[in-house]
Design a protein around this motif. Structure first.
Motif, PDB file in Angstrom:
ATOM      1  N   UNK A 119      -7.026 -33.335  -0.552  1.00 43.99           N
ATOM      2  CA  UNK A 119      -7.126 -31.971  -0.050  1.00 43.99           C
ATOM      3  C   UNK A 119      -7.870 -31.092  -1.032  1.00 43.99           C
ATOM      4  N   UNK A 120      -7.661 -29.797  -0.917  1.00 45.45           N
ATOM      5  CA  UNK A 120      -8.367 -28.844  -1.771  1.00 45.45           C
ATOM      6  C   UNK A 120      -7.535 -28.519  -3.012  1.00 45.45           C
ATOM      7  N   UNK A 121      -8.203 -28.536  -4.140  1.00 43.89           N
ATOM      8  CA  UNK A 121      -7.587 -28.147  -5.402  1.00 43.89           C
ATOM      9  C   UNK A 121      -8.506 -27.156  -6.100  1.00 43.89           C
ATOM     10  N   UNK A 122      -7.946 -26.422  -7.047  1.00 45.87           N
ATOM     11  CA  UNK A 122      -8.717 -25.377  -7.724  1.00 45.87           C
ATOM     12  C   UNK A 122      -8.457 -25.444  -9.220  1.00 45.87           C
ATOM     13  N   UNK A 123      -9.503 -25.231  -9.985  1.00 44.72           N
ATOM     14  CA  UNK A 123      -9.376 -25.207 -11.435  1.00 44.72           C
ATOM     15  C   UNK A 123     -10.117 -23.988 -11.962  1.00 44.72           C
ATOM     16  N   UNK A 124      -9.402 -23.155 -12.700  1.00 43.43           N
ATOM     17  CA  UNK A 124      -9.998 -21.973 -13.322  1.00 43.43           C
ATOM     18  C   UNK A 124     -10.149 -22.240 -14.808  1.00 43.43           C
ATOM     19  N   UNK A 125     -11.373 -22.156 -15.282  1.00 43.70           N
ATOM     20  CA  UNK A 125     -11.649 -22.317 -16.705  1.00 43.70           C
ATOM     21  C   UNK A 125     -11.639 -20.925 -17.328  1.00 43.70           C
ATOM     22  N   UNK A 126     -10.507 -20.569 -17.910  1.00 50.60           N
ATOM     23  CA  UNK A 126     -10.370 -19.241 -18.484  1.00 50.60           C
ATOM     24  C   UNK A 126     -10.981 -19.150 -19.870  1.00 50.60           C
ATOM     25  N   UNK A 127     -10.762 -18.020 -20.506  1.00 50.96           N
ATOM     26  CA  UNK A 127     -11.274 -17.770 -21.848  1.00 50.96           C
ATOM     27  C   UNK A 127     -10.078 -17.620 -22.788  1.00 50.96           C
ATOM     28  N   UNK A 128     -10.254 -17.009 -23.961  1.00 53.45           N
ATOM     29  CA  UNK A 128      -9.100 -16.829 -24.848  1.00 53.45           C
ATOM     30  C   UNK A 128      -8.164 -15.779 -24.249  1.00 53.45           C
ATOM     31  N   UNK A 129      -6.901 -15.822 -24.626  1.00 53.78           N
ATOM     32  CA  UNK A 129      -5.861 -15.123 -23.871  1.00 53.78           C
ATOM     33  C   UNK A 129      -5.968 -13.602 -23.899  1.00 53.78           C
ATOM     34  N   UNK A 130      -6.617 -13.023 -24.908  1.00 52.12           N
ATOM     35  CA  UNK A 130      -6.741 -11.567 -24.982  1.00 52.12           C
ATOM     36  C   UNK A 130      -8.011 -11.058 -24.320  1.00 52.12           C
ATOM     37  N   UNK A 131      -8.790 -11.946 -23.746  1.00 48.71           N
ATOM     38  CA  UNK A 131     -10.100 -11.596 -23.208  1.00 48.71           C
ATOM     39  C   UNK A 131      -9.988 -10.977 -21.820  1.00 48.71           C
ATOM     40  N   UNK A 132     -10.893 -10.042 -21.519  1.00 48.32           N
ATOM     41  CA  UNK A 132     -10.915  -9.413 -20.199  1.00 48.32           C
ATOM     42  C   UNK A 132     -10.978 -10.458 -19.086  1.00 48.32           C
ATOM     43  N   UNK A 133     -11.837 -11.468 -19.257  1.00 45.91           N
ATOM     44  CA  UNK A 133     -12.027 -12.442 -18.182  1.00 45.91           C
ATOM     45  C   UNK A 133     -10.763 -13.256 -17.938  1.00 45.91           C
ATOM     46  N   UNK A 134     -10.097 -13.676 -19.006  1.00 51.00           N
ATOM     47  CA  UNK A 134      -8.857 -14.441 -18.845  1.00 51.00           C
ATOM     48  C   UNK A 134      -7.791 -13.597 -18.161  1.00 51.00           C
ATOM     49  N   UNK A 135      -7.678 -12.343 -18.576  1.00 47.09           N
ATOM     50  CA  UNK A 135      -6.671 -11.453 -17.993  1.00 47.09           C
ATOM     51  C   UNK A 135      -6.939 -11.252 -16.506  1.00 47.09           C
ATOM     52  N   UNK A 136      -8.208 -10.995 -16.156  1.00 46.14           N
ATOM     53  CA  UNK A 136      -8.519 -10.750 -14.744  1.00 46.14           C
ATOM     54  C   UNK A 136      -8.373 -12.012 -13.899  1.00 46.14           C
ATOM     55  N   UNK A 137      -8.705 -13.167 -14.449  1.00 53.34           N
ATOM     56  CA  UNK A 137      -8.470 -14.399 -13.693  1.00 53.34           C
ATOM     57  C   UNK A 137      -6.978 -14.561 -13.405  1.00 53.34           C
ATOM     58  N   UNK A 138      -6.141 -14.304 -14.397  1.00 48.84           N
ATOM     59  CA  UNK A 138      -4.697 -14.435 -14.203  1.00 48.84           C
ATOM     60  C   UNK A 138      -4.192 -13.421 -13.179  1.00 48.84           C
ATOM     61  N   UNK A 139      -4.704 -12.200 -13.232  1.00 48.39           N
ATOM     62  CA  UNK A 139      -4.279 -11.174 -12.277  1.00 48.39           C
ATOM     63  C   UNK A 139      -4.726 -11.514 -10.857  1.00 48.39           C
ATOM     64  N   UNK A 140      -5.922 -12.040 -10.724  1.00 48.65           N
ATOM     65  CA  UNK A 140      -6.410 -12.417  -9.395  1.00 48.65           C
ATOM     66  C   UNK A 140      -5.627 -13.610  -8.854  1.00 48.65           C
ATOM     67  N   UNK A 141      -5.344 -14.570  -9.716  1.00 43.23           N
ATOM     68  CA  UNK A 141      -4.545 -15.714  -9.273  1.00 43.23           C
ATOM     69  C   UNK A 141      -3.171 -15.265  -8.803  1.00 43.23           C
ATOM     70  N   UNK A 142      -2.573 -14.337  -9.508  1.00 45.65           N
ATOM     71  CA  UNK A 142      -1.258 -13.830  -9.105  1.00 45.65           C
ATOM     72  C   UNK A 142      -1.304 -13.295  -7.670  1.00 45.65           C
ATOM     73  N   UNK A 143      -2.317 -12.483  -7.375  1.00 38.74           N
ATOM     74  CA  UNK A 143      -2.389 -11.866  -6.054  1.00 38.74           C
ATOM     75  C   UNK A 143      -2.789 -12.868  -4.969  1.00 38.74           C
ATOM     76  N   UNK A 144      -3.770 -13.711  -5.267  1.00 39.17           N
ATOM     77  CA  UNK A 144      -4.340 -14.567  -4.226  1.00 39.17           C
ATOM     78  C   UNK A 144      -3.628 -15.908  -4.060  1.00 39.17           C
ATOM     79  N   UNK A 145      -2.687 -16.223  -4.914  1.00 40.66           N
ATOM     80  CA  UNK A 145      -2.018 -17.520  -4.839  1.00 40.66           C
ATOM     81  C   UNK A 145      -1.439 -17.814  -3.452  1.00 40.66           C
ATOM     82  N   UNK A 146      -0.691 -16.895  -2.830  1.00 43.86           N
ATOM     83  CA  UNK A 146      -0.156 -17.202  -1.490  1.00 43.86           C
ATOM     84  C   UNK A 146      -1.251 -17.466  -0.454  1.00 43.86           C
TER      85      UNK A 146
END
Length: 301
Positions: free
Chosen positions: A51-78
């Motif tokens: 089936x379908x799987x997803x992998x997000x390659x984030x950045x270091x934990x204090x980085x804007x990109x890592x934070x926004x990926x985590x925030x987007x995943x939180x909202x879009x997960x369902x």
């Protein structure tokens, strides 16, 4: 025997049998402390089915990109789950504790969080090797060992080695009259519930914490835009002050990671369909704050 080994290696790297860029590449599971083969991770869903799987390659934990990926995943997960994405991995360029701190700060449901969801596996790759194998951008002057990583990062803020940084940042101020980004309100609400500043953009129900009013909707002329001016910029101010700066000691890369270049390394993501044995969506961040648009991902599913 040598010919057989070469044939096996070729098959492992071929697009028809696995996701070739990540063949043989690993990251470490925060939950189990075991290495996870990322190409194999994309091959099956949580239940071991195709089936379908997803992998997000984030950045270091204090980085804007890592934070926004985590925030987007939180909202879009369902919604990702509803559309058939059976397993998701988030790889951060940090140590285990920093990854857990970030997940807690953004209230991200994952396999190690208090609001547990085993659909999302949190992994770490402290030196960013998996992201490099995936092909993420490495920022400005990545091979210049004489220049300070922080000088390189400053240059990237102006677009050096990261051309989309300024458009992405400016877009947070001017908004978008065409494409909605509902994750922004959700992330701001999480921030306000956790006491982050600015804390006046939303009115929250005192009992449930749900949003009762978004003050950006009251802006004249542009209040009805799908993404209102200043809304994303306000969230990014929250993220910078009360996630990145306030928690810098817990989230920042260590010296070894700095020397490996993670401070300027960008991220990306892939959604893979193991039935069709091909990616449905691929993205590599072209700048700071220029992460994947999850509305675009949903359109592909």
């Amino acid at each position: 025997m040598k010919a057989i080994s070469l044939l096996v290696g070729f098959l492992q790297l071929s697009p028809g049998s696995s996701y070739a860029p990540l063949a043989g590449v690993t990251a470490r599971s925060v939950k189990t402390n075991q290495d996870v083969d990322l190409a194999n991770f994309l091959q099956t869903t949580k239940n071991g089915d195709k089936g379908k799987t997803m992998l997000v390659m984030g950045t270091y934990a204090a980085d804007f990109n890592a934070i926004e990926y985590a925030q987007r995943l939180r909202y879009y997960l369902p919604e990702l789950q509803k559309r058939g994405v059976g397993k998701i991995g988030l790889v951060l360029n940090c140590e285990d504790e920093a990854a857990k701190v970030l997940a807690d700060l953004v209230d991200l449901p994952c396999d190690v969080s208090s609001n547990k969801d085993d659909t999302l596996t949190l992994m770490v790759d402290p030196l960013g090797k998996a992201g490099i194998a995936f092909g993420v951008g490495r920022g400005w002057r990545p091979d210049d060992t004489a220049m300070s990583p922080y000088v390189k990062l400053f240059g990237m803020l102006w677009g050096l080695g990261a051309w989309a940084t300024l458009p992405a940042v400016i877009g947070g101020y001017i908004g978008n009259p065409f494409t909605a980004q509902p994750w922004i309100e959700d992330a701001m609400a999480v921030g306000q519930r956790k006491g982050r500043w600015p804390d006046t953009a939303l009115l929250l129900d005192e009992n449930t914490g749900t949003v009762t009013k978004n003050k950006f909707s009251e802006l004249p002329l542009v209040g009805e835009w799908p993404r209102r001016p200043l809304e994303l910029a306000t969230l990014r101010l929250q993220n910078m002050l009360d996630i990145s700066i306030k928690n810098w000691e817990q989230l920042a890369p260590n010296e070894e990671a700095l020397q490996a270049g993670v401070l300027t390394q960008l991220g990306g993501c892939v959604v893979y369909d193991s039935e069709k044995m091909e990616p449905v969506f691929e993205w590599k961040d072209p700048g700071i704050c220029a992460v994947a648009n999850f509305e675009d991902i949903l359109e592909k599913l």
